[in-house]
Design an enzyme around this catalytic site. Structure first.
Site, short mmCIF file in Angstrom:
data_model
loop_
_atom_site.label_atom_id
_atom_site.label_comp_id
_atom_site.label_asym_id
_atom_site.label_seq_id
_atom_site.Cartn_x
_atom_site.Cartn_y
_atom_site.Cartn_z
NE ARG A 28 9.94 -3.14 -37.30
CZ ARG A 28 9.61 -2.24 -38.30
NH1 ARG A 28 10.38 -1.23 -38.50
NH2 ARG A 28 8.31 -2.31 -38.93
NE ARG A 39 4.87 0.88 -46.12
CZ ARG A 39 5.57 1.14 -44.79
NH1 ARG A 39 6.36 1.96 -44.70
NH2 ARG A 39 5.46 0.32 -44.02
NE ARG A 74 2.29 4.62 -44.67
CZ ARG A 74 3.22 3.99 -43.96
NH1 ARG A 74 4.18 4.79 -43.38
NH2 ARG A 74 3.13 2.79 -43.86
P1 AP5 Z 1 8.59 0.16 -41.78
O1 AP5 Z 1 8.84 0.70 -43.36
O2 AP5 Z 1 9.64 0.57 -40.86
O3 AP5 Z 1 7.16 0.26 -41.42
P2 AP5 Z 1 6.49 0.23 -39.78
O4 AP5 Z 1 7.41 0.25 -38.68
O5 AP5 Z 1 5.45 -0.69 -40.02
O6 AP5 Z 1 6.20 1.90 -39.79
P3 AP5 Z 1 5.56 2.64 -40.72
O7 AP5 Z 1 6.62 3.27 -42.02
O8 AP5 Z 1 4.22 2.01 -41.54
O9 AP5 Z 1 4.92 3.84 -40.10
P4 AP5 Z 1 5.70 5.15 -39.42
O10 AP5 Z 1 5.88 5.15 -37.94
O11 AP5 Z 1 6.85 5.43 -40.30
O12 AP5 Z 1 4.87 6.28 -39.89
P5 AP5 Z 1 4.67 7.34 -40.84
O13 AP5 Z 1 5.45 8.65 -40.34
O14 AP5 Z 1 4.74 6.87 -42.35
O15 AP5 Z 1 8.67 -1.45 -42.19
C1 AP5 Z 1 8.05 -2.24 -43.08
C2 AP5 Z 1 8.54 -3.60 -42.92
O16 AP5 Z 1 9.87 -3.77 -43.07
C3 AP5 Z 1 8.38 -4.42 -41.70
O17 AP5 Z 1 6.93 -4.85 -41.59
C4 AP5 Z 1 9.23 -5.53 -41.68
O18 AP5 Z 1 8.61 -6.77 -42.71
C5 AP5 Z 1 10.29 -4.93 -42.40
N1 AP5 Z 1 11.35 -4.35 -41.50
C6 AP5 Z 1 11.91 -3.07 -41.60
N2 AP5 Z 1 12.91 -3.12 -40.47
C7 AP5 Z 1 13.08 -4.34 -39.76
C8 AP5 Z 1 13.84 -4.49 -38.95
N3 AP5 Z 1 14.53 -3.87 -38.36
N4 AP5 Z 1 13.98 -6.08 -38.56
C9 AP5 Z 1 12.99 -7.00 -39.38
N5 AP5 Z 1 12.13 -6.52 -40.42
C10 AP5 Z 1 12.23 -5.01 -40.67
O19 AP5 Z 1 3.25 7.87 -40.76
C11 AP5 Z 1 1.89 7.28 -41.06
C12 AP5 Z 1 0.96 8.06 -41.73
O20 AP5 Z 1 0.48 9.07 -40.53
C13 AP5 Z 1 1.31 9.07 -42.52
O21 AP5 Z 1 0.38 9.23 -43.71
C14 AP5 Z 1 1.54 10.36 -42.10
O22 AP5 Z 1 1.39 11.52 -43.05
C15 AP5 Z 1 0.73 10.21 -40.93
N6 AP5 Z 1 1.07 10.78 -39.70
C16 AP5 Z 1 2.14 10.79 -39.05
N7 AP5 Z 1 2.26 11.59 -38.00
C17 AP5 Z 1 1.08 12.01 -37.67
C18 AP5 Z 1 0.42 12.70 -36.73
N8 AP5 Z 1 1.14 13.28 -35.65
N9 AP5 Z 1 -1.01 13.14 -36.82
C19 AP5 Z 1 -1.53 12.84 -37.94
N10 AP5 Z 1 -1.20 11.91 -38.98
C20 AP5 Z 1 0.13 11.69 -38.97
MG MG Z 2 8.04 4.53 -41.71
#
Ligand code: AP5
Ligand code: MG
Length: 211
Positions: free
Chosen positions: A88, A156, A123
């Protein structure tokens, strides 16, 4: 195969990682999911990270790297894995080879900032089996109920507008520079994440299978 998925919050990392994990028979490791599991179980670690995560900041490199190093020792990682949300920042990327050995590909899923809030606030996820939905773009058959296991879907805590803005800023400052970092290593594939879920998946598979 050892893959990394990078992309801003809501880019679709988790959605695509689940499909890729099934397609290639490799483990899906989301550091966000691992941390949320600790919070759910109320462990000391979970208590320590909950405030940071709920505010949209990054958990310390030491905590996340140790957690990852432990997770990849599991049996289901023997054929490879997809890292979703790790590394990250550049410091995590610099330490990653020592944990995993060389990566095969880093997939960067690009979406515009202006559609992220819509994706995040819509989501819904299943707390039991981890299935992911979107109220508009990928709705469950029955409102609020998981298609796969019938559990009530939840939202979430960090999927509110204020925290999403903070997460986007953290992504731009800390994570986006990884695209340059991995371009220099020569293993990055840039994917347009603003297409249908299936089209994004097909583009990723094509990128992984092209020489
Ligand atoms: P994390 O859980 O990884 O959250 P994020 O990076 O903010 O990403 P998301 O999970 O919110 O989104 P995503 O890309 O997975 O999208 P999704 O597929 O769900 O991390 C959370 C927290 O943990 C961080 O803020 C930090 O505090 C900590 N953390 C984690 N890793 C860390 C690290 N390495 N170092 C330090 N801290 C860390 O899709 C989103 C929505 O869109 C869904 O509803 C889905 O159905 C929809 N969707 C998906 N694709 C499409 C499409 N093509 N068209 C339309 N809708 C779509
Ligand atoms: Mg995710």
């Amino acid at each position: 195969m050892k893959l990394v998925l990078i992309g801003c919050p809501g880019a679709g990392k988790g959605t695509q990682a689940k499909k890729l994990s099934k397609h290639y028979g490799i483990a899906h490791i989301s550091t966000g999911d691992l941390l949320r599991e600790q919070m759910k179980q109320g462990t000391e670690l979970g208590k320590k990270v909950s405030e940071i995560m709920n505010a949209g900041g990054l958990v310390s490199d030491e905590i996340v790297s140790a957690m990852l190093a432990e997770r990849i020792k599991a049996d289901d990682c023997k054929n490879g894995y997809i890292l979703d949300g790790y590394p990250r920042n550049v410091s995590q990327a610099e330490g990653l080879d020592a944990i995993t050995g060389p990566l095969d590909k880093v997939v960067c899923i690009d979406v515009d900032d202006n559609i992220i809030v819509d994706r995040m606030t819509g989501r819904r996820g299943c707390p039991k089996c981890g299935s992911m939905y979107h109220i508009k773009y990928n709705p469950p058959k029955q409102d609020g109920v998981c298609d796969a296991c019938g559990e009530a879907l939840i939202q979430r805590k960090d999927d509110n507008e204020e925290t999403v803005s903070k997460r986007i800023q953290v992504y731009l400052d800390e994570t986006k520079p990884l695209a340059d970092y991995y371009s220099k290593v020569g293993i990055i594939a840039d994917i347009d994440g603003q297409q249908s879920i299936d089209k994004v998946f097909n583009d990723i598979v094509s990128a992984l299978e092209s020489k």
